[in-house]
Design an enzyme around this catalytic site. Sequence first.
Site, mmCIF file in Angstrom:
data_model
loop_
_atom_site.group_PDB
_atom_site.id
_atom_site.type_symbol
_atom_site.label_atom_id
_atom_site.label_comp_id
_atom_site.label_asym_id
_atom_site.label_seq_id
_atom_site.Cartn_x
_atom_site.Cartn_y
_atom_site.Cartn_z
ATOM 1 C CB ILE A 123 36.046 43.720 48.523
ATOM 2 C CG1 ILE A 123 37.001 42.679 47.930
ATOM 3 C CG2 ILE A 123 35.365 43.201 49.775
ATOM 4 C CD1 ILE A 123 38.080 42.213 48.888
ATOM 5 N N GLY A 124 35.598 44.609 45.152
ATOM 6 C CA GLY A 124 36.238 45.425 44.123
ATOM 7 C C GLY A 124 35.870 44.968 42.737
ATOM 8 C CB SER A 127 39.053 47.067 32.836
ATOM 9 O OG SER A 127 40.424 46.903 33.113
ATOM 10 C CE1 TYR A 128 42.421 44.284 31.120
ATOM 11 C CE2 TYR A 128 44.172 43.582 32.581
ATOM 12 C CZ TYR A 128 43.755 44.268 31.465
ATOM 13 O OH TYR A 128 44.662 44.939 30.693
ATOM 14 C CE LYS A 130 32.585 38.181 40.857
ATOM 15 N NZ LYS A 130 31.150 38.036 41.192
ATOM 16 C CB VAL A 131 38.635 42.002 44.134
ATOM 17 C CG1 VAL A 131 39.396 41.423 45.320
ATOM 18 C CG2 VAL A 131 39.599 42.429 43.047
ATOM 19 C CE LYS A 146 43.842 41.908 41.231
ATOM 20 N NZ LYS A 146 44.947 42.383 40.371
ATOM 21 C CG ASP A 243 48.555 51.949 38.014
ATOM 22 O OD1 ASP A 243 48.606 53.197 38.041
ATOM 23 O OD2 ASP A 243 47.503 51.316 37.866
#
Length: 417
Positions: A123-124, A127-128, A130-131, A146, A243
């Site tokens: 689902i995502g 840069s570090y 994925k989800v 994550k 952020d």
Amino acid sequence: MYRKTYSLARVMGCCSCFGFSWKPKQKTRPISVRNNLSREYLLDEEIDDEDDVSYNGEISDSAYEEYDELPNRAKHSEEILRIRQQNGTICRQFPVKETQKLVRSEDENGIKMINEYVREYKIGAGSYGKVVLYRSCVDGRKYAIKAFHKSHLLKQRVAPSETAMGDVLREVLIMKMLDHPNIVNLIEVIDDPHTDHFYMVLEYVDGKWVNGGGIEESTARKYLRDIVSGLMYLHAHNVVHGDIKPDNLLVTSSGTVKIGDFSVSQVFEDDNDELRRSPGTPVFTAPECCLGLTYHGKAADTWAVGVTLYCMILGHYPFLGETLQDTYDQIVNNPLVLPNEMNPQLRSLLEGLLCKDPQQRMTLDAVAQHSWITGEDGPMSRYLCWCKRNSIESKQYNERNVENHITATGIDESRTY
């Protein structure tokens, strides 16, 4: 939606000031990256990674030795966490589950599993890592997980003396402190010292953020009340998010907003929230962050709230240049432009939030009491968090003990005789 929400990229923003004379054409900080960046970068568009979780780099023994030596900021966060644990000020009634055993397997249908969690779909991406959406075979609930590779994080530099591992460890440490209805909850951390895999198990928010054009004022008001409530809680616990933007704000199916992605957040020992590194996203960064000077994180968060409200109402960014440097210049120097027909109360709020001078910028306390925010719903209710509630109960318990002692002995030891 989760592609953006859980992203670990950086964003910033821009705007103008109400009733304050800002010096024109101030110089923004020199940019070390290439100047002709795409607009996608300025808006935090990311390059998607491969769906396969495997990491192709070799894992050396030295990488694991480095893993044991946390970067400075993560160490500092760990020290603050330890002090708060000792003082009983961790704001969670139930601690985050920590699992040091990783079992990677498949269910009866051949679907990949990690421990009790059955994989559904990605689902995502950031840069570090994925989800991925998983479903627990224990409670049947969905979770957003994550996934990271420790060796990969240790090779990614985010500052001369810091790696991405520091950002991730700090994110975990900060989220271990937090428990609020307007903040995404960290459920479990899976970190097996014998593997390269590292997982953060987060509550899954099934709603979506409204994208595209502007939304109704009534909806924006409801969303902003939730955002302000969550951010006031963070600031009260000396956490700067760093952020705030629509992509990091999840909306549940019932319409509740939850703040997510603490990958660039910072925790402080006290009210001194001074920072140097500005890791936000280009169109949401406060003017003071563009000048290369120290700045106060809470005021920068508040600016980002203003940019977010502007985007919700008007459906576009207040300042966006063709390059990163151009965007910074607009943030610092260009005036805020609002439609003439805008609701005067909303105009007043946006001008207060997007004041270029951080000393004159509206505070979150003032935002919570603003006439546009209170609207027909009245004043925002103050959330009594776990650590404050625990502190009050402890104080009341001690007071009762003193009263009982006085009643039983007739001696008030708190008095000087």
